[in-house]
Structures are given as structure tokens and as C-alpha cells.
Design a protein around this motif. Structure first.
Motif, short mmCIF file in Angstrom:
data_model
loop_
_atom_site.label_atom_id
_atom_site.label_comp_id
_atom_site.label_asym_id
_atom_site.label_seq_id
_atom_site.Cartn_x
_atom_site.Cartn_y
_atom_site.Cartn_z
N THR A 15 0.80 -1.23 0.00
CA THR A 15 0.00 0.00 0.00
C THR A 15 0.83 1.27 0.00
OG1 THR A 15 -0.10 0.14 2.42
CG2 THR A 15 -1.81 -1.18 1.31
N GLY A 16 2.10 1.18 0.42
CA GLY A 16 2.94 2.37 0.53
C GLY A 16 2.70 3.15 1.81
N GLU A 17 1.75 2.69 2.61
CA GLU A 17 1.42 3.35 3.88
C GLU A 17 2.46 2.98 4.94
OE1 GLU A 17 -1.21 5.50 4.52
OE2 GLU A 17 -1.45 5.43 2.35
N PRO A 18 2.62 3.83 5.96
CA PRO A 18 3.54 3.48 7.05
C PRO A 18 3.10 2.22 7.79
CG PRO A 18 2.99 5.81 7.13
CD PRO A 18 2.08 5.18 6.11
N ILE A 19 4.07 1.41 8.18
CA ILE A 19 3.84 0.24 9.02
C ILE A 19 3.92 0.73 10.46
CG2 ILE A 19 4.71 -2.04 9.71
CD1 ILE A 19 5.98 -2.25 6.89
N SER A 20 3.03 0.29 11.31
CA SER A 20 3.01 0.80 12.69
C SER A 20 4.34 0.55 13.39
CB SER A 20 1.86 0.18 13.48
OG SER A 20 2.17 -1.14 13.87
N LEU A 21 4.71 1.48 14.25
CA LEU A 21 5.96 1.36 15.01
C LEU A 21 5.93 0.13 15.91
CD1 LEU A 21 6.65 5.09 15.91
CD2 LEU A 21 7.87 3.67 14.24
N HIS A 62 -3.16 -10.65 2.69
CA HIS A 62 -2.27 -11.58 1.99
C HIS A 62 -2.47 -13.01 2.52
CE1 HIS A 62 1.35 -13.17 0.10
NE2 HIS A 62 1.72 -13.61 1.29
N GLU A 63 -2.52 -13.15 3.83
CA GLU A 63 -2.68 -14.48 4.43
C GLU A 63 -4.06 -15.06 4.14
OE1 GLU A 63 -1.57 -14.05 8.53
OE2 GLU A 63 0.55 -13.74 8.02
N ARG A 64 -5.10 -14.22 4.12
CA ARG A 64 -6.44 -14.72 3.78
C ARG A 64 -6.46 -15.22 2.34
NH1 ARG A 64 -8.33 -10.37 6.93
NH2 ARG A 64 -8.57 -9.08 5.07
N ARG A 65 -5.87 -14.45 1.41
CA ARG A 65 -5.81 -14.88 0.00
C ARG A 65 -5.02 -16.17 -0.13
NH1 ARG A 65 -5.22 -9.37 -1.23
NH2 ARG A 65 -2.98 -9.61 -1.29
N GLU A 66 -3.92 -16.27 0.59
CA GLU A 66 -3.10 -17.48 0.57
C GLU A 66 -3.91 -18.68 1.04
OE1 GLU A 66 0.41 -17.50 3.03
OE2 GLU A 66 1.64 -16.91 1.33
N LYS A 67 -4.68 -18.48 2.12
CA LYS A 67 -5.49 -19.58 2.66
C LYS A 67 -6.58 -19.99 1.68
CE LYS A 67 -8.19 -21.00 6.60
NZ LYS A 67 -8.87 -20.64 7.81
N ALA A 102 9.44 -6.74 8.89
CA ALA A 102 8.12 -6.67 8.26
C ALA A 102 8.18 -5.78 7.02
CB ALA A 102 7.08 -6.12 9.23
N THR A 103 7.50 -6.25 5.95
CA THR A 103 7.44 -5.47 4.72
C THR A 103 6.03 -5.02 4.41
OG1 THR A 103 7.17 -7.48 3.40
CG2 THR A 103 9.43 -6.66 3.70
N MET A 104 5.07 -5.50 5.20
CA MET A 104 3.67 -5.13 4.97
C MET A 104 3.04 -4.64 6.27
SD MET A 104 2.06 -8.03 2.49
CE MET A 104 3.11 -9.46 2.61
N SER A 105 2.09 -3.74 6.12
CA SER A 105 1.31 -3.33 7.29
C SER A 105 0.52 -4.53 7.77
CB SER A 105 0.37 -2.18 6.92
OG SER A 105 -0.62 -2.64 6.01
N LEU A 106 0.02 -4.44 8.98
CA LEU A 106 -0.74 -5.55 9.54
C LEU A 106 -1.96 -5.88 8.68
CD1 LEU A 106 -0.91 -7.54 11.86
CD2 LEU A 106 -2.19 -5.84 13.15
N GLU A 107 -2.64 -4.86 8.22
CA GLU A 107 -3.83 -5.06 7.39
C GLU A 107 -3.47 -5.76 6.08
OE1 GLU A 107 -2.88 -2.03 8.61
OE2 GLU A 107 -4.23 -2.02 10.33
#
Length: 148
Positions: free
Chosen positions: A113-119, A138-143, A128-133
Motif C-alpha cells: 500500500t505504501g502506507e507506514p507500518i506501525s511502530l 495476503h494471508e487470507r488470500r493465501e489460505k 516486516a514489509t507489509m502493514s498488519l492489514e
């Protein structure tokens, strides 16, 4: 920034020992970047030290065990240790990638998303390369695709 010839270096950033990144300061400022750089380097150093210890232990531990059950048990322990070290080797490459992102001023931002990842997320998992959301999506799509 300090430029010398073809090299560009960031000036040394002072960082108190008790420093923790805070939400009320500019995101990924020099202090935060230095904090995460040091955290990643310490983690990498610990992993590499463990790896050296394992290699020395495996080299020193080579012995002829006459009892079949004891030998099988030791070989199982060795295989488990080698698998653990392989996972740590992959982790070191992720740490190196995170350090490169720091150097390239891309650290701390979601690759999707390009958004900041929480501290808090970065403090818990600095690779981490992705925000939690984005990670959850990603994990839901993988599942979903894995169930097909």
C-alpha cells in the motif's frame, strides 16, 4: 548527509540507550532509522554467533556411537539443529534486506500500500514489509488459494 568523493554517508545519529520510537515524532526520522538499524544488526550478530556455535558443535560432536538407538537420536538432533540453522540463514537474508531498505529510505513503509507500518509492528518484527492489514489480506488470500 556527508558527501566525500563518490560516497554519501549519513552523519552519525546520537541515540540514547533508552530510546524507543514514539508515535508523536516524525515517522522514520534519523533516530528511528538508527534505532531499527541497530536492532537489526544486533539480531543478525546473535544469529551469526549461534550459527558459528552450531558449526563448531557439529564438528566437535562427530563421534562413533555404537548403540543404534543413541546414534539415531543424535542424528535426529543434528537434523533438527540444521533445519533451525537453515531457517536462521533465511532470516539473516531478510535482515539484510531490511537494512538495505533503511539505506534506501524505504524502511517502514508497506510494500503493498505504501502506507507506514506501525511502530509497534516494526518493533516486534523489524523485517516486516507489509502493514498488519496488508499482511492479513495476503494471508487470507493465501489460505483461500491453498484450500483449492
Amino acid at each position: 548527509m556527508i558527501t566525500e568523493g563518490s560516497f554519501t554517508m549519513k552523519a552519525e545519529t546520537f541515540l540514547p540507550d533508552d530510546y524507543r520510537p514514539a508515535e508523536d515524532e516524525p515517522f522514520m526520522n534519523d533516530r528511528q532509522l538508527e534505532y531499527f538499524r541497530r536492532k537489526l544488526l544486533a539480531w543478525k550478530h546473535d544469529l551469526q554467533s549461534d550459527t558459528r556455535d552450531t558449526i563448531e558443535g557439529l564438528q566437535d560432536g562427530t563421534r562413533n556411537i555404537p548403540d543404534v538407538a543413541d546414534r539415531a537420536s543424535e542424528e535426529t538432533d543434528r537434523a533438527l539443529e540444521l533445519r533451525t540453522r537453515d531457517r536462521q540463514r533465511k532470516l539473516v537474508s531478510k535482515i539484510d534486506a531490511a537494512l538495505r531498505r533503511i539505506d534506501e529510505d524505504e524502511f517502514g513503509y508497506c510494500s503493498v500500500t505504501g502506507e507506514p507500518i506501525s511502530l509497534k509492528r516494526l518493533d516486534a518484527r523489524p523485517i516486516a514489509t507489509m502493514s498488519l492489514e496488508a499482511q492479513e489480506r495476503h494471508e487470507r488470500r493465501e489460505k483461500v488459494h491453498r484450500d483449492d
